[in-house]
Design a protein around this motif. Structure first.
Motif, PDB file in Angstrom:
ATOM      1  N   HIS A  25     -10.398  -9.877 -10.132  1.00 44.64           N
ATOM      2  CA  HIS A  25     -10.400  -9.041  -9.065  1.00 44.64           C
ATOM      3  C   HIS A  25      -9.630  -8.743  -7.749  1.00 44.64           C
ATOM      4  O   HIS A  25      -9.910 -10.560  -7.323  1.00 44.64           O
ATOM      5  CB  HIS A  25     -11.991  -8.467  -9.047  1.00 44.64           C
ATOM      6  CG  HIS A  25     -12.523  -7.431 -10.250  1.00 44.64           C
ATOM      7  ND1 HIS A  25     -11.900  -6.050 -10.619  1.00 44.64           N
ATOM      8  CD2 HIS A  25     -13.652  -7.659 -10.515  1.00 44.64           C
ATOM      9  CE1 HIS A  25     -12.207  -5.602 -11.370  1.00 44.64           C
ATOM     10  NE2 HIS A  25     -13.642  -6.949 -11.416  1.00 44.64           N
ATOM     11  N   TRP A  52       0.583  -1.241  -0.066  1.00 44.41           N
ATOM     12  CA  TRP A  52       0.034  -0.429  -0.072  1.00 44.41           C
ATOM     13  C   TRP A  52       1.187   1.492   0.322  1.00 44.41           C
ATOM     14  O   TRP A  52       0.337   2.083  -0.777  1.00 44.41           O
ATOM     15  CB  TRP A  52      -0.944   0.182   1.147  1.00 44.41           C
ATOM     16  CG  TRP A  52      -2.275  -0.908   1.207  1.00 44.41           C
ATOM     17  CD1 TRP A  52      -2.074  -1.697   1.473  1.00 44.41           C
ATOM     18  CD2 TRP A  52      -3.306  -0.092   0.462  1.00 44.41           C
ATOM     19  NE1 TRP A  52      -3.380  -2.714   1.102  1.00 44.41           N
ATOM     20  CE2 TRP A  52      -4.100  -1.458   0.786  1.00 44.41           C
ATOM     21  CE3 TRP A  52      -3.786   0.482  -0.410  1.00 44.41           C
ATOM     22  CZ2 TRP A  52      -5.379  -1.179  -0.116  1.00 44.41           C
ATOM     23  CZ3 TRP A  52      -5.090   0.201  -0.600  1.00 44.41           C
ATOM     24  CH2 TRP A  52      -6.020  -0.426  -1.227  1.00 44.41           C
ATOM     25  N   LEU A  89     -13.865   2.031  -1.778  1.00 40.65           N
ATOM     26  CA  LEU A  89     -13.287   0.516  -1.289  1.00 40.65           C
ATOM     27  C   LEU A  89     -13.803   0.110  -0.177  1.00 40.65           C
ATOM     28  O   LEU A  89     -13.985  -0.399   0.549  1.00 40.65           O
ATOM     29  CB  LEU A  89     -11.830   0.236  -1.337  1.00 40.65           C
ATOM     30  CG  LEU A  89     -11.044   0.091  -3.082  1.00 40.65           C
ATOM     31  CD1 LEU A  89     -10.085   0.200  -3.100  1.00 40.65           C
ATOM     32  CD2 LEU A  89     -11.695  -0.739  -3.796  1.00 40.65           C
ATOM     33  N   PHE A 140      -6.462  -7.238   3.086  1.00 38.92           N
ATOM     34  CA  PHE A 140      -4.734  -6.044   2.731  1.00 38.92           C
ATOM     35  C   PHE A 140      -5.044  -5.382   4.652  1.00 38.92           C
ATOM     36  O   PHE A 140      -3.757  -5.446   5.403  1.00 38.92           O
ATOM     37  CB  PHE A 140      -4.892  -4.818   1.761  1.00 38.92           C
ATOM     38  CG  PHE A 140      -4.236  -5.582   1.044  1.00 38.92           C
ATOM     39  CD1 PHE A 140      -2.899  -5.170   0.231  1.00 38.92           C
ATOM     40  CD2 PHE A 140      -4.898  -5.596  -0.514  1.00 38.92           C
ATOM     41  CE1 PHE A 140      -2.737  -6.124  -0.832  1.00 38.92           C
ATOM     42  CE2 PHE A 140      -4.641  -5.270  -1.181  1.00 38.92           C
ATOM     43  CZ  PHE A 140      -3.397  -6.269  -1.701  1.00 38.92           C
ATOM     44  N   LYS A 189      -5.390   1.460   8.609  1.00 33.83           N
ATOM     45  CA  LYS A 189      -6.378   2.369   7.441  1.00 33.83           C
ATOM     46  C   LYS A 189      -6.633   3.689   7.855  1.00 33.83           C
ATOM     47  O   LYS A 189      -6.525   4.232   7.197  1.00 33.83           O
ATOM     48  CB  LYS A 189      -8.044   1.848   7.590  1.00 33.83           C
ATOM     49  CG  LYS A 189      -8.402   0.219   6.750  1.00 33.83           C
ATOM     50  CD  LYS A 189     -10.377   0.241   7.414  1.00 33.83           C
ATOM     51  CE  LYS A 189     -10.041  -1.324   7.219  1.00 33.83           C
ATOM     52  NZ  LYS A 189     -11.322  -1.467   6.987  1.00 33.83           N
ATOM     53  N   LEU A 226     -10.037   4.910  -3.384  1.00 35.04           N
ATOM     54  CA  LEU A 226     -10.143   4.491  -2.096  1.00 35.04           C
ATOM     55  C   LEU A 226     -11.430   4.571  -1.011  1.00 35.04           C
ATOM     56  O   LEU A 226     -11.683   3.722  -0.665  1.00 35.04           O
ATOM     57  CB  LEU A 226      -8.753   5.272  -1.147  1.00 35.04           C
ATOM     58  CG  LEU A 226      -6.985   4.650  -1.958  1.00 35.04           C
ATOM     59  CD1 LEU A 226      -6.872   5.269  -0.810  1.00 35.04           C
ATOM     60  CD2 LEU A 226      -7.664   2.934  -2.078  1.00 35.04           C
ATOM     61  N   ILE A 249      -6.540  -1.432  -7.773  1.00 31.39           N
ATOM     62  CA  ILE A 249      -6.654  -0.757  -7.065  1.00 31.39           C
ATOM     63  C   ILE A 249      -7.632   0.254  -7.525  1.00 31.39           C
ATOM     64  O   ILE A 249      -9.114  -0.065  -7.374  1.00 31.39           O
ATOM     65  CB  ILE A 249      -5.539   0.122  -6.751  1.00 31.39           C
ATOM     66  CG1 ILE A 249      -5.186  -0.822  -5.513  1.00 31.39           C
ATOM     67  CG2 ILE A 249      -6.720   0.893  -5.848  1.00 31.39           C
ATOM     68  CD1 ILE A 249      -5.243  -1.370  -3.892  1.00 31.39           C
ATOM     69  N   ASP A 259      -9.463  -9.610  -3.330  1.00 29.03           N
ATOM     70  CA  ASP A 259     -10.218  -8.520  -2.411  1.00 29.03           C
ATOM     71  C   ASP A 259      -9.123  -7.814  -1.675  1.00 29.03           C
ATOM     72  O   ASP A 259      -8.598  -8.340  -0.669  1.00 29.03           O
ATOM     73  CB  ASP A 259     -10.228 -10.312  -1.604  1.00 29.03           C
ATOM     74  CG  ASP A 259     -10.684  -9.529   0.129  1.00 29.03           C
ATOM     75  OD1 ASP A 259     -11.406  -8.425   0.002  1.00 29.03           O
ATOM     76  OD2 ASP A 259     -11.064 -10.630   0.269  1.00 29.03           O
ATOM     77  N   GLU A 260      -9.736  -6.649  -1.457  1.00 27.96           N
ATOM     78  CA  GLU A 260      -8.866  -5.461  -0.836  1.00 27.96           C
ATOM     79  C   GLU A 260      -9.095  -5.635   0.280  1.00 27.96           C
ATOM     80  O   GLU A 260      -7.835  -5.169   1.389  1.00 27.96           O
ATOM     81  CB  GLU A 260      -9.883  -3.531  -1.365  1.00 27.96           C
ATOM     82  CG  GLU A 260     -10.514  -3.812  -0.661  1.00 27.96           C
ATOM     83  CD  GLU A 260     -12.422  -4.480  -1.880  1.00 27.96           C
ATOM     84  OE1 GLU A 260     -13.086  -4.999  -1.456  1.00 27.96           O
ATOM     85  OE2 GLU A 260     -11.893  -4.699  -2.750  1.00 27.96           O
ATOM     86  N   ASN A 261     -10.078  -5.982   1.100  1.00 28.49           N
ATOM     87  CA  ASN A 261     -10.552  -6.686   2.740  1.00 28.49           C
ATOM     88  C   ASN A 261      -9.321  -7.205   3.076  1.00 28.49           C
ATOM     89  O   ASN A 261      -8.690  -7.277   4.012  1.00 28.49           O
ATOM     90  CB  ASN A 261     -11.438  -7.276   2.827  1.00 28.49           C
ATOM     91  CG  ASN A 261     -12.668  -6.689   2.627  1.00 28.49           C
ATOM     92  OD1 ASN A 261     -12.323  -5.209   2.748  1.00 28.49           O
ATOM     93  ND2 ASN A 261     -13.548  -7.194   2.093  1.00 28.49           N
ATOM     94  N   ARG A 304     -10.659  -2.374  -9.431  1.00 25.28           N
ATOM     95  CA  ARG A 304     -11.310  -2.674  -8.546  1.00 25.28           C
ATOM     96  C   ARG A 304     -12.584  -2.023  -7.575  1.00 25.28           C
ATOM     97  O   ARG A 304     -13.792  -1.849  -7.900  1.00 25.28           O
ATOM     98  CB  ARG A 304     -10.580  -3.197  -7.022  1.00 25.28           C
ATOM     99  CG  ARG A 304     -11.124  -4.259  -5.585  1.00 25.28           C
ATOM    100  CD  ARG A 304     -12.710  -4.893  -6.224  1.00 25.28           C
ATOM    101  NE  ARG A 304     -13.348  -6.255  -4.959  1.00 25.28           N
ATOM    102  CZ  ARG A 304     -13.863  -6.956  -5.058  1.00 25.28           C
ATOM    103  NH1 ARG A 304     -14.287  -6.911  -6.643  1.00 25.28           N
ATOM    104  NH2 ARG A 304     -14.282  -6.938  -4.210  1.00 25.28           N
ATOM    105  N   CYS A 332      -1.554 -10.358  -5.177  1.00 21.61           N
ATOM    106  CA  CYS A 332      -2.830 -10.846  -5.774  1.00 21.61           C
ATOM    107  C   CYS A 332      -2.765 -12.201  -6.635  1.00 21.61           C
ATOM    108  O   CYS A 332      -1.618 -12.421  -7.033  1.00 21.61           O
ATOM    109  CB  CYS A 332      -3.357  -9.683  -6.848  1.00 21.61           C
ATOM    110  SG  CYS A 332      -3.080  -7.869  -6.113  1.00 21.61           S
TER     111      CYS A 332
END
Length: 428
Positions: free
Chosen positions: A317, A5, A375, A323, A335, A372, A270, A319-321, A273, A46
């Motif tokens: 795609h 990130w 997301l 991270f 966060k 962001l 990013i 899964d951003e969760n 998504r 990813c």
């Protein structure tokens, strides 16, 4: 987790490097191998591979996206380029012609964009306009309807939301002006030297999450770099192969070049998504790309939805969760730290001495910040009403224009990588 990130932030300004340059004597293997041999297969964090991204972007998405960005709704962006730098006073303004930005005259911007009803549509915006006017007057007046009072409070809640990743311009300021992005394209301007490097250094060294072993980008002030930079003043637009090698060659960058290219693909995923998750917002019948030209607006919304459904169909795609998985307390802190760092970067953009660089830096920072925000707003998007204003989650026209134009720049960079890969095939 944090390292990847962090590179997302550090690489944002670097995407423009795909067109500038100089070079050195090369080892015997091909230049294409040194730049791209490590940029293939699966990306580190990813389940998506580079080849799938290239094919999807270059042949299915890029042409339609460029057509959309040429439309009136997306080409006019309102920005305040006169905001003072909040961190230091000794800013040296770039006096070169290529650094300048030509703002629009009032009669050049479509009336529908200039009017107060550009957020969704003429019909759906009446209540929102009333709410915004009441908020500007500074209070929730008891004479307003109960529905409007509620909307004002929700609007204020949104503006102060912890999901906002950027400190954005006040577009009501008399210093804010519309700019035609097609007439002020992002490109190399000649802006360089200590002031330019100070911006890079503050972003990369003070606002990125990265291991200490990771090297900062090429320092043009380092010994031996200054002389070669003089050649950048020669105006010859095109693919600058030598500069590409200087930035991304695995040997010349001691292994960092291919990593930077991988980060470009990660940034692409990013924003891809985010666009896939915000489809319900744009599918709502009340939403329009409102410019005042009904036929054109309807055609552009159809094109927009075609692009978004194409994006939604992308098979890999991430899964951003993941991270921010693990300990909930630590994840929430990460966060918040990330959001604060990113907001700080949005403020640093007002310190850039080149106005064209400042324009595109502010736009792309806001675009990524909007991605962001999307997301981290999954539940709010899911709970949106099917019609009428959405109080819990909404996007302003500024956010929409910056979101798609920022993705357009990343999409262009991915497309240009294919061109550079072909150009470097026969170079040793």
């Amino acid at each position: 987790m944090g390292r990847r990130w962090g590179f997302l932030i550090g690489f944002l300004v670097a995407v423009g490097l795909l067109g500038s340059g100089h070079g050195e004597q090369q080892p015997p293997e091909t230049a294409a191998q040194r730049c791209f041999c490590q940029v293939s297969g699966y990306l580190d964090d990813c389940t998506c591979d580079v080849e799938t991204i290239d094919k999807f972007n270059n042949y299915r998405l890029f042409p339609r996206l460029q057509k959309l960005l040429e439309s009136d709704y997306f080409r006019y962006y309102k920005v305040n380029l006169k905001r003072p730098c909040p961190f230091w006073n000794d800013i040296s303004q770039c006096g070169r012609r290529d650094c300048a930005v030509k703002p629009c005259h009032s009669d050049e911007v479509p009336d529908g964009i200039k009017s107060a009803s550009y957020k969704y549509s003429e019909e759906a915006n009446n209540l929102i306009e009333e709410c915004e006017q009441a908020e500007r007057l500074g209070a929730v007046d008891e004479s307003l309807s109960e529905e409007t009072q509620k909307a004002v409070l929700q609007w204020t809640k949104h503006d102060d939301s912890s999901d906002n990743f950027c400190e954005v311009d006040d577009i009501q300021s008399p210093d804010a002006e519309y700019v035609d992005l097609l007439l002020n394209p992002e490109r190399y301007t000649g802006y360089k030297g200590p002031d330019a490097w100070k911006i890079w250094n503050v972003i990369y060294e003070e606002n990125c999450f990265k291991p200490q072993t990771i090297k900062r980008p090429l320092n043009p002030l380092a010994s031996g770099q200054g002389k070669s930079e003089d050649t950048w003043l020669e105006k010859k637009w095109g693919h600058n192969i030598t500069e590409f090698q200087q930035r991304f060659d695995g040997i010349l960058t001691e292994g960092e070049g291919p990593r930077r290219l991988k980060n470009l693909y990660f940034l692409y995923l990013i924003e891809l998504r985010a666009l896939s998750k915000v489809v319900p917002f744009f599918e709502r019948p009340d939403f329009q790309l409102f410019t005042g030209n009904k036929d054109q607006d309807a055609e552009n919304k159809m094109l927009l939805l075609e692009i978004l459904h194409e994006i939604k169909s992308f098979p890999l795609h991430f899964d951003e969760n993941s991270f921010f998985a693990g300990n909930k307390k630590e994840a929430n802190k990460l966060k918040e730290d990330f959001r604060l760092h990113f907001r700080n970067i949005s403020r640093i953009m007002d310190c850039v001495g080149c106005l064209k660089c400042r324009l595109w830096g502010k736009l792309q920072t806001q675009g990524l910040g909007t991605a962001l925000k999307i997301l981290f707003s999954e539940k709010l998007i899911a709970n949106m009403p099917e019609s009428g204003p959405s109080y819990e989650f909404h996007l302003t026209r500024q956010e929409i224009v910056s979101l798609f134009n920022a993705f357009g720049r990343i999409s262009t960079s991915v497309k240009e990588l294919e061109n550079f890969r072909n150009l470097l095939q026969n170079i040793h």
